[in-house]
Every structure is written in C-alpha cells, then in structure tokens.
Write a protein that holds these residues in place. Structure first.
Motif, PDB file in Angstrom:
ATOM      1  N   ALA A  51      13.026   1.920 -16.045  1.00  0.00           N
ATOM      2  CA  ALA A  51      11.596   1.602 -16.116  1.00  0.00           C
ATOM      3  C   ALA A  51      11.346   0.195 -15.593  1.00  0.00           C
ATOM      4  N   GLU A  52      12.214  -0.741 -15.953  1.00  0.00           N
ATOM      5  CA  GLU A  52      12.080  -2.114 -15.476  1.00  0.00           C
ATOM      6  C   GLU A  52      12.266  -2.175 -13.957  1.00  0.00           C
ATOM      7  N   LEU A  53      13.234  -1.429 -13.438  1.00  0.00           N
ATOM      8  CA  LEU A  53      13.458  -1.379 -11.997  1.00  0.00           C
ATOM      9  C   LEU A  53      12.225  -0.826 -11.286  1.00  0.00           C
ATOM     10  N   LYS A  54      11.638   0.209 -11.843  1.00  0.00           N
ATOM     11  CA  LYS A  54      10.438   0.809 -11.252  1.00  0.00           C
ATOM     12  C   LYS A  54       9.317  -0.220 -11.202  1.00  0.00           C
ATOM     13  N   GLN A  55       9.139  -0.981 -12.272  1.00  0.00           N
ATOM     14  CA  GLN A  55       8.103  -2.019 -12.283  1.00  0.00           C
ATOM     15  C   GLN A  55       8.389  -3.064 -11.204  1.00  0.00           C
ATOM     16  N   TYR A  56       9.641  -3.467 -11.090  1.00  0.00           N
ATOM     17  CA  TYR A  56      10.017  -4.453 -10.081  1.00  0.00           C
ATOM     18  C   TYR A  56       9.760  -3.916  -8.674  1.00  0.00           C
ATOM     19  N   GLN A  57      10.135  -2.667  -8.428  1.00  0.00           N
ATOM     20  CA  GLN A  57       9.918  -2.073  -7.112  1.00  0.00           C
ATOM     21  C   GLN A  57       8.423  -2.001  -6.790  1.00  0.00           C
ATOM     22  N   ASP A  58       7.630  -1.575  -7.773  1.00  0.00           N
ATOM     23  CA  ASP A  58       6.185  -1.499  -7.557  1.00  0.00           C
ATOM     24  C   ASP A  58       5.625  -2.872  -7.207  1.00  0.00           C
ATOM     25  N   PHE A  59       6.080  -3.909  -7.941  1.00  0.00           N
ATOM     26  CA  PHE A  59       5.635  -5.275  -7.673  1.00  0.00           C
ATOM     27  C   PHE A  59       6.052  -5.721  -6.275  1.00  0.00           C
ATOM     28  N   TYR A  93       6.871  -3.918  -3.624  1.00  0.00           N
ATOM     29  CA  TYR A  93       6.170  -3.186  -2.574  1.00  0.00           C
ATOM     30  C   TYR A  93       4.732  -3.668  -2.443  1.00  0.00           C
ATOM     31  N   ALA A  94       4.074  -3.901  -3.569  1.00  0.00           N
ATOM     32  CA  ALA A  94       2.700  -4.414  -3.527  1.00  0.00           C
ATOM     33  C   ALA A  94       2.668  -5.789  -2.865  1.00  0.00           C
ATOM     34  N   TRP A  95       3.625  -6.650  -3.209  1.00  0.00           N
ATOM     35  CA  TRP A  95       3.694  -7.983  -2.613  1.00  0.00           C
ATOM     36  C   TRP A  95       3.912  -7.875  -1.107  1.00  0.00           C
ATOM     37  N   ALA A  96       4.842  -7.009  -0.695  1.00  0.00           N
ATOM     38  CA  ALA A  96       5.138  -6.850   0.726  1.00  0.00           C
ATOM     39  C   ALA A  96       3.910  -6.339   1.477  1.00  0.00           C
ATOM     40  N   ARG A  97       3.160  -5.412   0.881  1.00  0.00           N
ATOM     41  CA  ARG A  97       1.950  -4.905   1.526  1.00  0.00           C
ATOM     42  C   ARG A  97       0.921  -6.029   1.705  1.00  0.00           C
ATOM     43  N   GLN A  98       0.872  -6.942   0.758  1.00  0.00           N
ATOM     44  CA  GLN A  98      -0.081  -8.049   0.850  1.00  0.00           C
ATOM     45  C   GLN A  98       0.328  -9.052   1.925  1.00  0.00           C
ATOM     46  N   GLN A  99       1.602  -9.120   2.238  1.00  0.00           N
ATOM     47  CA  GLN A  99       2.093 -10.114   3.188  1.00  0.00           C
ATOM     48  C   GLN A  99       1.893  -9.714   4.643  1.00  0.00           C
ATOM     49  N   THR A 100       1.633  -8.456   4.907  1.00  0.00           N
ATOM     50  CA  THR A 100       1.489  -7.996   6.287  1.00  0.00           C
ATOM     51  C   THR A 100       0.169  -7.274   6.477  1.00  0.00           C
ATOM     52  N   ARG A 101      -0.237  -7.206   7.732  1.00  0.00           N
ATOM     53  CA  ARG A 101      -1.434  -6.455   8.106  1.00  0.00           C
ATOM     54  C   ARG A 101      -1.000  -5.352   9.056  1.00  0.00           C
ATOM     55  N   GLU A 102      -1.809  -4.347   9.180  1.00  0.00           N
ATOM     56  CA  GLU A 102      -1.502  -3.247  10.100  1.00  0.00           C
ATOM     57  C   GLU A 102      -1.341  -3.785  11.520  1.00  0.00           C
ATOM     58  N   ALA A 103      -2.144  -4.760  11.868  1.00  0.00           N
ATOM     59  CA  ALA A 103      -2.077  -5.335  13.221  1.00  0.00           C
ATOM     60  C   ALA A 103      -0.723  -5.986  13.487  1.00  0.00           C
ATOM     61  N   ASP A 104      -0.054  -6.457  12.423  1.00  0.00           N
ATOM     62  CA  ASP A 104       1.261  -7.085  12.600  1.00  0.00           C
ATOM     63  C   ASP A 104       2.310  -6.095  13.104  1.00  0.00           C
ATOM     64  N   TRP A 105       2.065  -4.828  12.927  1.00  0.00           N
ATOM     65  CA  TRP A 105       3.047  -3.810  13.279  1.00  0.00           C
ATOM     66  C   TRP A 105       2.736  -3.123  14.607  1.00  0.00           C
TER      67      TRP A 105
END
Length: 101
Positions: free
Chosen positions: A54-62, A64-76
């Motif tokens: 459960a803790e790992l799942k929370q960490y992964q969710d965090f 992934y959310a952080w990584a999504r915030q760091q990039t934009r679609e245009a960056d790819w």
C-alpha cells in the motif's frame, strides 16, 4: 471360522511403552506450538507485506503525478525513442566498467 484374533502381519502386535507414548505426546504438543507460532508469524508477515505494498502504491502514485507535472505534451513532440536506445550489450559493458572502477 477361527475365534483367534487376526494379526495384519507376520509380527505380533506391539503397543508402545508408556514412556514412549508420553514422549511422543510431548513432542506432538511442542510441534503444535511451533506450528501455531509459525502461523502467527505468517499472518504478521502478510499484514506487513500488505502495508508495504500500500505504501509503495502511494509512492508510485505520487511519483507519477509529480512526473506528469514536470512535463508538457509539447515536450514530447520531437522525442524519438531510437535516439535514446542503447543495445543491451553496450549497457552491460558500461555497467561492468562502472563496477570495476
């Protein structure tokens, strides 16, 4: 028909000595306690594993959310995977080189 008791084998039936029977009962009780302790340990381990997952799942969710915030679609838009791929042999050679240092 014979009235004599039938023995299942060629050897006469033997009953265990009382001291042997007591020793076996004692060993059986000891083993039952060991089994109970192992079952409790298994339950604790399962609970700890569930908590860690459960803790790992929370960490992964965090993460992934952080990584999504760091990039934009245009960056790819100009990303080409083949420009960033490395043959496995080269990757292993680099790892072995780093390990040897």
């Amino acid at each position: 028909m014979s009235t004599e008791p039938q023995n299942p084998g060629p050897y006469p039936e033997q009953s265990p000595a009382p001291s042997s029977l007591a020793k076996l009962k004692s060993q059986c009780e000891s083993l039952q306690l060991v089994v109970q302790a192992l079952e409790q340990e298994k339950k604790r381990d399962a609970e700890a594993l569930a908590a860690a997952q459960a803790e790992l799942k929370q960490y992964q969710d965090f993460a992934y959310a952080w990584a999504r915030q760091q990039t934009r679609e245009a960056d790819w838009q100009d990303f080409r995977e083949e420009e960033y791929s490395l043959p496995a042999e080269e990757a292993l050679a680099e790892l072995e080189k780093q390990e040897g240092s």
